[in-house]
Write a protein that holds these residues in place. Structure first.
Motif, PDB file in Angstrom:
ATOM      1  N   TRP A   9       1.338  -1.230  -0.066  1.00 34.43           N
ATOM      2  CA  TRP A   9      -0.101  -0.543   0.111  1.00 34.43           C
ATOM      3  C   TRP A   9       0.647   1.300  -0.390  1.00 34.43           C
ATOM      4  O   TRP A   9       2.210   1.627   0.509  1.00 34.43           O
ATOM      5  CB  TRP A   9      -1.003   0.048   0.978  1.00 34.43           C
TER       6      TRP A   9
ATOM      7  N   PRO B  96      -5.286   4.779   0.791  1.00 32.18           N
ATOM      8  CA  PRO B  96      -5.174   4.559  -0.297  1.00 32.18           C
ATOM      9  C   PRO B  96      -6.904   4.100  -0.645  1.00 32.18           C
ATOM     10  O   PRO B  96      -7.479   4.486  -0.255  1.00 32.18           O
ATOM     11  CB  PRO B  96      -4.339   3.369  -0.196  1.00 32.18           C
TER      12      PRO B  96
ATOM     13  N   LYS C  64      -8.240   1.262   1.256  1.00 29.14           N
ATOM     14  CA  LYS C  64      -7.907   1.614   2.957  1.00 29.14           C
ATOM     15  C   LYS C  64      -9.791   2.278   3.255  1.00 29.14           C
ATOM     16  O   LYS C  64      -9.397   2.944   5.017  1.00 29.14           O
ATOM     17  CB  LYS C  64      -6.761   1.545   3.281  1.00 29.14           C
TER      18      LYS C  64
END
Lengths: 277, 388
Positions: A2, A100, A103
């Protein structure tokens, strides 16, 4: 890998306000260990001014879940309860310099924990599940939650909904349903009324129920005869078990399995099939 | 900061000897092995040398090796070839713990109308032979079962399963991507019909793999076009990478027995050390039948991505079966098939070693990880009483 911002990394590696508050004025708890993340938020509130004087958290989850929790507590400390109630998941993400896309649900979890804590403070009993029809059974997400998060964050695709709520991220069978909700919200075209699906057990509730019945009802009986059972897996309506101890090689094995199946059909649902693993 | 790379089941470094062998074929010798002129044609000989080296690693004949672009292509090709070769057979047997290259390909075929049996595993990740014996029928076109599991390292009884398949006249394919170069494989003794391997798992570059097809096995190409690879796999040869794969197989074969012991000792040192110093830690998978380089451990009540990113701060690379690292929001299908409890599944970490790892590196992990686990448990609302 990520792409986390430096702020996310900072709040993950050195989270602020970790721990419990003794005698908290409010507690908000969301998520669970099965889904892979959970957040417990503790608030100390000055009753006269309605101001949040302290906030602490405990989080089980990935880096962005921990960072979101840390950010949330930093954001709300010093706010009045009314001000805190206006915090959105977007505020949490923004505080961290962004998350992100996949997320974003971590920021939504932060917002939900805050809501739960405020409801707890105001003496409102938070319903066990948000009102609405269950859409994603894998992650227990209702149509109400999808609508709300979609509108608040201007989400227009199923992928975005999955990123923000996890809905559709498991078996994926609810993706069409999510698409329909999105179309309805953004009025791309009017949809015919969908029949209301009767409320069913969620996957998690179902697994928990089956485990419970095996532990309490079935296992003691087998153990009384020197046998034992192990639950191996539950996949949809398939319950995979293994007979252990004296049940192994017992000529009555098939009858035992049939009995277990009948019990689970009676107490959980009609379509259960018990198999040996 | 020096990188401590303990994620060799994901990919490996290119061995320096491999790179040296490859470089000329990325610069001056750029010809096409199919050409009639010497400039290109002589590359043909290099490809055949590489083929012999790959064959040698697994006891095969050179003509039994087909070069592919990766392990996934080898797996897809093997299964597709079997079903195309026996069009009247509509059943496939595989396991629930396969790599996605096999698992999702079989799911794809099941949507196309094939009946697929996904064999289950027990809590140690072992297959149930009775379930396999009951599943195999005259309608079975292919049995595709991995040699060793990429997540847990658990080794399946391929010898036994392939022998049964052979007796029943059913083609047997094994995905040996994680096995080749880690433990000895000899297809002269192992009755498999097809076997997949991948370059980048054994210190060759990414983008090259191989499929072993036993002489006499019916074969149907998957990638269709030119006559390369004796019309078994079309497409101009990836000469440099093929040369690299050949060299990597040669290197792997040279010291295989010593390496097995070396890796097993390192791995056990890491595993035993962590079990001793971290409370509520467990090993996932059958410790008796396992690749020497792999350990899959769970640290209960903490989440895997958080552990990985803390380790990353010290340059330590590993992987996890937690939902947060999979990109799919669901945790590892392998650990779920084994019935690993959710408290442990999200906190699973896989360390996979290679011959380039050292004892100092393992010591560094042993020194750092217990503290990381303890710290993360203090953050967690679960199992706080268990911080040891």
């Amino acid at each position: 890998m990520w792409e986390y911002t430096d702020r996310v990394k900072e709040h993950f590696l050195h989270p602020k306000n970790v721990g419990e508050i003794e005698n908290p004025d409010a507690v908000g708890e969301v998520g669970n260990i099965v889904c892979g993340d959970a957040l417990k938020l503790f608030l100390k509130i000055d009753k006269k001014t309605n101001r949040i004087i302290d906030a602490k958290f405990q989080t089980f989850g990935c880096a962005s879940a921990i960072a979101s929790s840390s950010a949330l507590t930093e954001l709300i400390k010093g706010m009045t309860v009314e001000e805190a109630a206006k915090i959105t998941n977007h505020d949490i993400a923004e505080y961290l310099g962004g998350l992100p896309e996949q997320k974003m649900h971590c920021s939504v979890m932060g917002r939900e924990a805050l809501e739960a804590a405020i409801a707890n403070y105001l003496g409102q009993i938070k319903p066990v599940e948000e009102a609405g029809r269950l859409v994603c059974k894998c992650f227990e997400v209702t149509d109400e939650k999808i609508r709300r998060v979609a509108i608040e964050n201007h989400l227009t695709t199923v992928e975005e909904i999955t990123n923000y709520t996890k809905a559709g991220g498991g078996c994926g069978s609810c993706k069409e349903d999510i698409e329909a909700i999105l179309k309805e919200i953004w009025s791309i075209k009017a949809l015919p009324e969908k029949p209301v699906v009767p409320r069913e057990l969620t996957n998690l509730q179902r697994i928990a129920l089956i485990q419970d019945i095996i532990e309490r009802e079935i296992r003691p009986r087998l153990q009384a005869d020197g046998g034992d059972i192990e639950l191996i897996d539950i996949e949809g309506n398939r319950v995979v078990i293994a007979l252990r101890a004296l049940c192994v090689g017992c000529p009555m094995g098939d009858v035992t399995i049939k009995g277990i199946q009948d019990k689970l059909r009676e107490l959980v649902s009609e379509d259960i099939v018990v198999e040996t693993g | 900061m020096k990188t401590i790379y303990l994620d060799n089941n994901a990919t490996t470094n290119i061995a320096p000897e491999v790179l040296d062998e490859m470089l000329p074929y990325l610069s001056e010798f750029y010809g096409n092995p199919s050409s009639m002129h010497i400039f290109g044609g002589r590359l043909h000989r290099k490809v055949e040398e590489a083929r012999a080296k790959v064959a040698n690693l697994i006891g095969a004949l050179p003509e039994e090796i087909i070069f592919t672009s990766c392990g996934t292509e080898s797996d897809n090709t093997a299964i597709m070839s079997a079903v195309e070769s026996f069009p009247h057979k509509r059943h496939i047997i595989t396991t629930r713990v396969e790599h996605p290259a096999v698992l999702n390909f079989c799911k794809h075929l099941s949507r196309k109308g094939y009946r697929v049996t996904f064999l289950s595993v027990d809590s140690l990740g072992r297959l149930n032979m009775d379930e396999f014996m009951n599943a195999i029928t005259d309608d079975t076109a292919v049995v595709s079962i991995m040699y060793a599991n990429n997540e847990t390292g658990v080794i399946f009884p391929i010898n036994e399963i392939s022998a049964v398949s052979g007796e029943r006249g059913v083609l047997f394919h094994t995905d040996a991507v994680q096995t080749a170069g880690k433990i000895p494989i000899d297809v002269r003794k192992l009755p498999v019909d097809m076997l997949s391997l991948s370059g980048h798992k054994l210190h060759a570059p990414k983008g090259v793999g191989a499929l072993y097809v036993r002489k006499g096995t019916r074969f149907y190409p998957y990638i269709i076009g030119g006559h390369q690879e004796r019309s078994r796999r079309a497409g101009t040869e990836n000469v440099a990478s093929i040369v690299g794969l050949g060299k990597a197989c040669e290197l792997a074969g040279e010291n295989l027995y010593e390496e097995v012991t070396y890796l097993k000792n390192l791995r056990d040192r890491l595993e035993d050390g962590l079990l001793k110093t971290c409370p509520d830690a467990r090993v996932n998978g059958d410790r008796e039948h396992r690749l020497p380089n792999t350990t899959n451990m769970s640290f209960e009540y903490v989440e895997g991505e958080a552990i990985l990113l803390r380790l990353d701060e010290y340059g330590i690379c590993a992987s996890s079966g937690s939902a947060c690292t999979s990109g799919s929001l669901e945790p590892s299908h392998v650990l779920r098939a084994m019935g690993v409890p959710f408290t442990a599944i999200h906190g699973s970490i896989r360390f996979s070693l290679s011959r380039y790892n050292t004892e100092e590196e393992i010591n560094r992990v042993l020194e750092l990880l217990p503290g990381i686990i303890k710290e993360l448990r203090q953050l967690s609302p679960f199992g706080r009483q268990k911080t040891g």
